[in-house]
Design a protein around this motif. Structure first.
Motif, PDB file in Angstrom:
ATOM      1  N   PHE B 116      25.278   4.920 -13.269  1.00 17.50           N
ATOM      2  CA  PHE B 116      26.869   4.721 -14.036  1.00 17.50           C
ATOM      3  C   PHE B 116      28.159   4.912 -13.090  1.00 17.50           C
ATOM      4  O   PHE B 116      28.930   4.122 -12.773  1.00 17.50           O
ATOM      5  CB  PHE B 116      27.150   5.924 -14.915  1.00 17.50           C
ATOM      6  CG  PHE B 116      28.460   5.277 -15.879  1.00 17.50           C
ATOM      7  CD1 PHE B 116      28.355   3.986 -16.473  1.00 17.50           C
ATOM      8  CD2 PHE B 116      29.616   5.945 -15.932  1.00 17.50           C
ATOM      9  CE1 PHE B 116      29.639   4.381 -17.492  1.00 17.50           C
ATOM     10  CE2 PHE B 116      30.619   6.328 -16.561  1.00 17.50           C
ATOM     11  CZ  PHE B 116      30.947   4.789 -17.522  1.00 17.50           C
ATOM     12  N   THR B 117      27.828   5.921 -12.282  1.00 24.43           N
ATOM     13  CA  THR B 117      28.490   6.467 -11.018  1.00 24.43           C
ATOM     14  C   THR B 117      28.921   5.081  -9.962  1.00 24.43           C
ATOM     15  O   THR B 117      29.988   4.665  -9.350  1.00 24.43           O
ATOM     16  CB  THR B 117      29.010   7.282 -10.329  1.00 24.43           C
ATOM     17  OG1 THR B 117      28.467   8.841 -11.903  1.00 24.43           O
ATOM     18  CG2 THR B 117      29.938   8.349  -9.661  1.00 24.43           C
ATOM     19  N   SER B 223      40.825   2.636 -14.408  1.00 27.60           N
ATOM     20  CA  SER B 223      39.604   2.994 -15.332  1.00 27.60           C
ATOM     21  C   SER B 223      38.704   3.650 -14.600  1.00 27.60           C
ATOM     22  O   SER B 223      38.191   4.626 -14.656  1.00 27.60           O
ATOM     23  CB  SER B 223      40.275   1.946 -16.274  1.00 27.60           C
ATOM     24  OG  SER B 223      41.013   2.144 -16.990  1.00 27.60           O
ATOM     25  N   MET B 224      38.130   2.320 -14.339  1.00 28.08           N
ATOM     26  CA  MET B 224      37.026   2.560 -13.431  1.00 28.08           C
ATOM     27  C   MET B 224      36.683   3.462 -12.121  1.00 28.08           C
ATOM     28  O   MET B 224      36.276   4.342 -12.642  1.00 28.08           O
ATOM     29  CB  MET B 224      36.572   1.241 -12.803  1.00 28.08           C
ATOM     30  CG  MET B 224      36.472  -0.069 -13.447  1.00 28.08           C
ATOM     31  SD  MET B 224      35.342   0.468 -14.776  1.00 28.08           S
ATOM     32  CE  MET B 224      35.639   0.094 -16.474  1.00 28.08           C
ATOM     33  N   PHE B 227      36.351   6.847 -14.471  1.00 26.59           N
ATOM     34  CA  PHE B 227      35.273   6.725 -15.390  1.00 26.59           C
ATOM     35  C   PHE B 227      34.281   7.820 -13.736  1.00 26.59           C
ATOM     36  O   PHE B 227      33.841   8.319 -13.624  1.00 26.59           O
ATOM     37  CB  PHE B 227      34.081   5.416 -15.395  1.00 26.59           C
ATOM     38  CG  PHE B 227      34.734   5.356 -16.652  1.00 26.59           C
ATOM     39  CD1 PHE B 227      34.411   5.928 -18.317  1.00 26.59           C
ATOM     40  CD2 PHE B 227      36.042   4.022 -16.881  1.00 26.59           C
ATOM     41  CE1 PHE B 227      35.179   5.520 -19.046  1.00 26.59           C
ATOM     42  CE2 PHE B 227      36.083   3.574 -18.438  1.00 26.59           C
ATOM     43  CZ  PHE B 227      35.389   4.149 -19.218  1.00 26.59           C
ATOM     44  N   ALA B 228      34.045   6.794 -12.922  1.00 22.01           N
ATOM     45  CA  ALA B 228      33.929   7.353 -11.863  1.00 22.01           C
ATOM     46  C   ALA B 228      34.222   8.990 -11.449  1.00 22.01           C
ATOM     47  O   ALA B 228      32.964   9.669 -11.057  1.00 22.01           O
ATOM     48  CB  ALA B 228      33.824   6.843 -10.237  1.00 22.01           C
ATOM     49  N   LEU B 229      35.248   9.449 -11.448  1.00 19.35           N
ATOM     50  CA  LEU B 229      35.658  11.028 -10.901  1.00 19.35           C
ATOM     51  C   LEU B 229      35.754  11.697 -12.047  1.00 19.35           C
ATOM     52  O   LEU B 229      35.810  12.382 -12.090  1.00 19.35           O
ATOM     53  CB  LEU B 229      36.950  10.594 -10.805  1.00 19.35           C
ATOM     54  CG  LEU B 229      37.304   9.810  -8.779  1.00 19.35           C
ATOM     55  CD1 LEU B 229      39.008  10.083  -8.762  1.00 19.35           C
ATOM     56  CD2 LEU B 229      36.772  10.739  -8.086  1.00 19.35           C
ATOM     57  N   ASN B 230      35.264  10.717 -13.150  1.00 17.37           N
ATOM     58  CA  ASN B 230      35.182  11.909 -14.595  1.00 17.37           C
ATOM     59  C   ASN B 230      36.731  12.199 -14.913  1.00 17.37           C
ATOM     60  O   ASN B 230      36.696  13.421 -15.242  1.00 17.37           O
ATOM     61  CB  ASN B 230      34.586  13.125 -14.637  1.00 17.37           C
ATOM     62  CG  ASN B 230      34.263  13.335 -16.008  1.00 17.37           C
ATOM     63  OD1 ASN B 230      34.403  12.834 -16.817  1.00 17.37           O
ATOM     64  ND2 ASN B 230      33.824  14.580 -16.074  1.00 17.37           N
ATOM     65  N   ASN B 232      39.839  11.552 -17.301  1.00 13.81           N
ATOM     66  CA  ASN B 232      40.938  11.001 -18.171  1.00 13.81           C
ATOM     67  C   ASN B 232      42.030  10.085 -18.211  1.00 13.81           C
ATOM     68  O   ASN B 232      42.324   9.592 -19.029  1.00 13.81           O
ATOM     69  CB  ASN B 232      40.402  12.052 -20.364  1.00 13.81           C
ATOM     70  CG  ASN B 232      38.927  12.849 -19.906  1.00 13.81           C
ATOM     71  OD1 ASN B 232      38.419  11.848 -19.767  1.00 13.81           O
ATOM     72  ND2 ASN B 232      38.993  13.763 -20.948  1.00 13.81           N
ATOM     73  N   ALA B 233      42.437  10.925 -17.130  1.00 11.76           N
ATOM     74  CA  ALA B 233      43.878  10.827 -17.234  1.00 11.76           C
ATOM     75  C   ALA B 233      44.121   9.043 -16.565  1.00 11.76           C
ATOM     76  O   ALA B 233      45.118   8.230 -17.274  1.00 11.76           O
ATOM     77  CB  ALA B 233      45.031  11.224 -16.362  1.00 11.76           C
ATOM     78  N   LEU B 234      43.014   9.019 -16.175  1.00  7.32           N
ATOM     79  CA  LEU B 234      43.203   7.681 -15.054  1.00  7.32           C
ATOM     80  C   LEU B 234      42.331   6.784 -15.869  1.00  7.32           C
ATOM     81  O   LEU B 234      43.035   5.844 -15.670  1.00  7.32           O
ATOM     82  CB  LEU B 234      42.134   7.768 -13.929  1.00  7.32           C
ATOM     83  CG  LEU B 234      42.803   7.956 -12.485  1.00  7.32           C
ATOM     84  CD1 LEU B 234      43.545   9.703 -12.511  1.00  7.32           C
ATOM     85  CD2 LEU B 234      41.722   8.428 -11.216  1.00  7.32           C
ATOM     86  N   ILE B 235      41.164   7.064 -17.038  1.00 13.50           N
ATOM     87  CA  ILE B 235      40.604   6.312 -17.494  1.00 13.50           C
ATOM     88  C   ILE B 235      42.274   5.182 -18.553  1.00 13.50           C
ATOM     89  O   ILE B 235      42.198   5.183 -19.329  1.00 13.50           O
ATOM     90  CB  ILE B 235      39.539   6.841 -18.296  1.00 13.50           C
ATOM     91  CG1 ILE B 235      39.117   6.986 -17.374  1.00 13.50           C
ATOM     92  CG2 ILE B 235      39.448   5.823 -20.089  1.00 13.50           C
ATOM     93  CD1 ILE B 235      37.209   7.789 -18.212  1.00 13.50           C
ATOM     94  N   ILE B 236      43.160   6.708 -19.579  1.00 14.40           N
ATOM     95  CA  ILE B 236      44.091   6.187 -20.484  1.00 14.40           C
ATOM     96  C   ILE B 236      45.080   5.590 -19.537  1.00 14.40           C
ATOM     97  O   ILE B 236      45.380   4.396 -20.595  1.00 14.40           O
ATOM     98  CB  ILE B 236      44.515   7.520 -21.242  1.00 14.40           C
ATOM     99  CG1 ILE B 236      43.628   8.504 -21.874  1.00 14.40           C
ATOM    100  CG2 ILE B 236      45.254   7.419 -21.592  1.00 14.40           C
ATOM    101  CD1 ILE B 236      44.034   9.990 -22.319  1.00 14.40           C
TER     102      ILE B 236
END
Lengths: 94, 459
Positions: B116-117, B223-224, B227-230, B232-236
């Motif tokens: 996944f990463t 966003s990706m 996900f890789a860095l886990n 949430n700020a980046l995902i949102i």
């Protein structure tokens, strides 16, 4: 990464997409350029990853140098994006 | 600070970003929104610097200073007319940052990561990389550094498809052998190449769509990375930007009555129909009028609608436009502005230029709000707009722009068109409007024409 974490991440992603769409649909056409430059500025949030990569180890190595470049690009994006947005918004008067 | 506290601040930042967009729903609150968004960004950066075990503060400080100087200088110096290319450049920087973060993370992890990463890192690098070069190409086209006409060659789409497949094949290869830097570099190079090749066949008039789409890609790349860095700020944040870009892309495509696939692959604006620099057209000859005659018509109008287009931006004529509108307004003429969604080179481009010239935003009307009023209007003044006022979109099924919603300017009693020369517009399509009996063409630089018109009316 465990499956639970992945699912939480995906949940946040999907919910944020819908929330974003709702918010953006209410922006009037007059402000579409500032919307673009403003949302562009916040995509500079990648700077968080850039800072972590740059400060990853005590010595300077390939990771910190790639991170350093990323910090420069992300900062241009953030500072430039917010500044042009501010410049444009100051012009909108009734 | 502890990881939990840091994540709470990230959540606060993401909330501020959302509020920032929410306040953009009205020009009166928009400045506050931008301010909140800036605070959110400042908080995210500040709190990241307190991450336990973070080193390299000298390097970080130098990087931030360099970025601030470049970004700040460019943002303060840029002319409002050049905003589309500026936004494209900043957007490219965002894409580059995501791709670089993915590369750094790839090196940190070595061969120790799950699938996944790996997938999200690769997506972040590919999307970020093609956003970077694609945005540079959009910038070069908008600046006129390369031809604004579509650049095409035989087998173009096959070649692009082959490159995309090769990129995916390399990605699969990387799964077998995650530490292979050669394969990794191959993916990076191909994604950069893809950005260039995907944008060069797209014409200048379609750049608004491309800028929106690249904007959305840069969000997706973020966003990706998230996900890789886990994180949430980046995902949102990435999904907010992604949604915004897609939304604007859709508005632009709808406003041209074309699908996204058509914009991306049809090399629109490539064919220049018939050499008509002679002024010979489908319905007779273009009639160039004397400035004094045009000024007389304008001065005697009771109602006026001004239709700006990219030509107004190119001639830097927004202030001269306001001067003319103000003068006629003082003479008791009802002056309004009709803004087509794709006028200019990015969404809202005309609105920003007219705002710069101090035109009150309540005088600006969108296509659907003003289109019924043209029939009852004395004079329409078209300033450097072409395809968005082309009646062929309504009555000529063989026209490339047939079906596109256009402004019904020809229904007004008189249409005055300010145009640089007799050549066709950016989409390369002839415009019947210019040959109609109730149309008066005034050739020349829009800015100087407008200034001369005001001077003539004042006499």
């Amino acid at each position: 990464m465990d499956t639970g974490t992945i699912i939480i991440g995906l949940t946040i992603f999907v919910l944020a997409c819908f929330a974003g769409a709702e918010l953006i649909a209410k922006v009037p056409p007059t402000l579409h350029t500032p919307l673009m430059s403003g949302s562009n500025a916040i995509s500079g949030i990648a700077i968080v990853g850039a800072l972590l990569a740059t400060g990853h180890s005590e010595s300077i190595n390939s990771v910190s140098l790639i991170g350093f470049l990323a910090v420069i690009f992300a900062t241009i994006n953030v500072v430039g994006g917010y500044t042009v947005t501010r410049r444009m918004l100051q012009m909108f008067k009734k | 600070m502890s990881i939990n506290s840091i994540n709470l601040i990230y959540l606060a930042s993401a909330t501020l970003f959302m509020l920032g967009i929410k306040y953009l729903s009205s020009p009166s609150t928009a400045k506050r929104g931008n301010f909140l968004s800036m605070i959110g960004m400042g908080a995210a950066i500040g709190i990241t610097l307190t991450t336990p075990g973070l080193h390299g503060f000298t390097l970080i400080t130098i990087g931030i200073i360099i970025g601030t100087v470049i970004g700040g200088y460019a943002a303060i110096k840029v002319k409002m007319t050049s905003m589309p290319e500026m936004v494209a450049l900043f957007n490219g920087c965002g894409g580059a940052a995501s791709a670089l973060v993915a590369m750094a993370e790839f090196r940190v992890l070595g061969t120790e990561f799950d699938s996944f990463t790996l997938i999200t890192l690769l997506l972040s690098m590919i999307i970020g990389g093609l956003t970077f070069t694609g945005s540079l190409m959009a910038y070069a086209k908008l600046q006129g550094l390369i031809s604004t006409r579509p650049i095409t060659y035989p087998g173009q789409q096959l070649i692009n498809g082959a490159i995309l497949l090769a990129t995916l094949a390399l990605a699969v290869l990387l799964f077998q052998d995650p530490g292979n830097m050669l394969v990794f570099s191959g993916i990076l190079i191909l994604s950069l190449l893809l950005g260039v090749l995907a944008v060069i066949p797209i014409g200048g008039a379609d750049m608004p769509v491309i800028i929106c789409l690249l904007n959305s890609y840069s969000g997706l790349a973020v966003s990706m990375t998230g996900f890789a860095l886990n994180n949430n700020a980046l995902i949102i944040t990435g999904s907010l930007v992604g949604a915004s870009g897609i939304f604007l892309t859709k508005i632009m495509c709808d406003a041209m009555n074309r699908s996204l696939a058509n914009v991306l692959f049809s090399a629109f604006g490539q064919v220049v129909e018939s050499a008509d620099d002679t002024g010979e057209g489908p319905a007779g000859t273009m009639k160039g009028f004397e400035l004094e005659d045009v000024a007389t018509i304008l001065a005697n109008a009771g109602t006026l609608i001004i239709v700006p287009g990219y030509g107004m931006a190119a001639a830097q004529a927004q202030h001269a436009t306001r001067d003319l509108g103000d003068y006629l307004g003082e003479q008791g003429v009802e002056v309004r502005y009709a803004i087509h969604p794709v006028a200019g080179r990015m969404p809202g481009h005309m609105n920003v230029l007219l705002a710069e010239a101090d035109v009150p935003y309540d005088q600006l009307f969108a296509l659907e709000d003003i289109n019924d009023d043209f029939a009852s209007t004395d004079v329409v003044l078209v300033i450097g707009a072409n395809d968005v006022v082309n009646p062929a979109a309504k009555d000529n099924p063989s026209s490339p722009i047939y079906g596109m919603p256009v402004l019904d300017v020809e229904k007004a009693t008189t249409v005055i068109v300010l145009k640089r020369s007799m050549s066709v517009g950016f989409a390369g399509i002839d415009n019947e409007l210019f040959y109609k009996d109730n149309t008066m063409m005034l050739f020349g630089d829009a800015k100087s024409s407008l200034q001369k018109l005001v001077a003539a009316m004042k006499q």
